[in-house]
Design an enzyme around this catalytic site. Structure first.
Site, PDB file in Angstrom:
ATOM      1  N   CYS A 117      -1.644  15.660  -7.643  1.00  0.00           N
ATOM      2  CA  CYS A 117      -0.725  15.563  -6.509  1.00  0.00           C
ATOM      3  C   CYS A 117       0.175  16.785  -6.477  1.00  0.00           C
ATOM      4  O   CYS A 117       0.659  17.232  -7.525  1.00  0.00           O
ATOM      5  CB  CYS A 117       0.116  14.294  -6.658  1.00  0.00           C
ATOM      6  SG  CYS A 117       1.287  14.018  -5.338  1.00  0.00           S
ATOM      7  N   HIS A 160      -4.255   7.286  -1.649  1.00  0.00           N
ATOM      8  CA  HIS A 160      -3.226   8.102  -2.295  1.00  0.00           C
ATOM      9  C   HIS A 160      -2.083   8.370  -1.311  1.00  0.00           C
ATOM     10  O   HIS A 160      -0.910   8.224  -1.649  1.00  0.00           O
ATOM     11  CB  HIS A 160      -3.871   9.412  -2.767  1.00  0.00           C
ATOM     12  CG  HIS A 160      -2.960  10.340  -3.489  1.00  0.00           C
ATOM     13  ND1 HIS A 160      -2.988  10.496  -4.848  1.00  0.00           N
ATOM     14  CD2 HIS A 160      -1.992  11.178  -3.033  1.00  0.00           C
ATOM     15  CE1 HIS A 160      -2.077  11.394  -5.206  1.00  0.00           C
ATOM     16  NE2 HIS A 160      -1.458  11.831  -4.118  1.00  0.00           N
ATOM     17  N   GLU A 161      -2.420   8.742  -0.061  1.00  0.00           N
ATOM     18  CA  GLU A 161      -1.387   9.058   0.934  1.00  0.00           C
ATOM     19  C   GLU A 161      -0.666   7.797   1.427  1.00  0.00           C
ATOM     20  O   GLU A 161       0.545   7.823   1.657  1.00  0.00           O
ATOM     21  CB  GLU A 161      -1.981   9.840   2.103  1.00  0.00           C
ATOM     22  CG  GLU A 161      -2.634  11.162   1.711  1.00  0.00           C
ATOM     23  CD  GLU A 161      -1.805  12.039   0.789  1.00  0.00           C
ATOM     24  OE1 GLU A 161      -0.554  12.060   0.896  1.00  0.00           O
ATOM     25  OE2 GLU A 161      -2.407  12.730  -0.061  1.00  0.00           O
ATOM     26  N   HIS A 164       1.945   7.089  -1.046  1.00  0.00           N
ATOM     27  CA  HIS A 164       3.138   7.932  -0.856  1.00  0.00           C
ATOM     28  C   HIS A 164       4.068   7.312   0.184  1.00  0.00           C
ATOM     29  O   HIS A 164       5.288   7.273  -0.004  1.00  0.00           O
ATOM     30  CB  HIS A 164       2.759   9.344  -0.400  1.00  0.00           C
ATOM     31  CG  HIS A 164       2.464  10.283  -1.516  1.00  0.00           C
ATOM     32  ND1 HIS A 164       3.354  10.571  -2.529  1.00  0.00           N
ATOM     33  CD2 HIS A 164       1.359  11.032  -1.775  1.00  0.00           C
ATOM     34  CE1 HIS A 164       2.817  11.439  -3.351  1.00  0.00           C
ATOM     35  NE2 HIS A 164       1.600  11.737  -2.929  1.00  0.00           N
TER      36      HIS A 164
END
EC number: 3.5.1.88
Length: 187
Positions: A117, A160-161, A164
């Site tokens: 990341c 993953h996003e 976030h």
């Protein structure tokens, strides 16, 4: 809009709306914006459309970057960009796209894989994620709903996003310290 229709449009790019995004600085952990769940956004607002364009611009100038979320540029919001085009691990590719207020509606075929990341530049880690995924979200600018069906590496990038946007880093998903590694530096 289905994934096939979306891919047929070539994905979402700021150029389609006549925008040129600006490159923003990427924040690193332990910045508090990275651990705060972002609020849902109005995908048709000028501010969100500008943010979407900036995410794409920042992602494009960052070597190896396949996704970038609003919290990573210091904005607490549920907006992220993804583009796995040309990545050697990518099989399913929908091109460049930005989604607002995205949610996972189906997830299956869980597999562990290594992640890194931009906001955690010195570490990588093994994270178990769904390798088959259905995500629903909204396109910035138009407000059109999108349903993406994907798999493999693109599915990992989406999760993953989305994490976030929920205030989570990949480090929050590793099995323990034994699954975290120092990033290799190539000179």
């Amino acid at each position: 809009m289905t994934a096939e229709e979306y891919a047929g449009l070539g994905g979402w790019t700021p150029e389609k709306l006549g925008l040129a995004g600006e490159v923003r600085a990427v924040v690193a952990a332990p910045d508090p914006v990275l651990s705060r769940p972002g609020p849902e956004v109005d995908p048709t607002s000028a501010e969100v459309v500008r943010l979407a364009a900036d995410l794409v611009a920042t992602m494009r100038v960052s070597p190896g970057c396949v996704g970038l979320a609003a919290p990573q540029v210091g904005v607490s919001a549920q907006v992220f960009a993804v583009d796995v085009t040309g990545h050697p691990k990518a099989v399913t590719v929908h091109g460049t796209f930005v989604l607002c207020n995205a949610t996972v509606v189906e997830a299956s075929r869980w597999k562990a894989g290594r992640e890194g990341c931009m906001s955690v530049p010195d570490l990588t880690g093994d994270v178990k994620r769904a390798s088959r995924l259905v995500v629903e979200g909204v396109l910035p600018g138009t407000g059109d709903p999108v349903r993406l069906v994907t798999d493999g590496f693109e599915a990992r990038a989406l999760q993953h996003e989305i994490d976030h946007c929920a205030g989570l880093l990949f480090l929050d998903r590793v099995a323990g310290a034994h699954a975290v590694y120092q990033r290799k530096v190539y000179l």
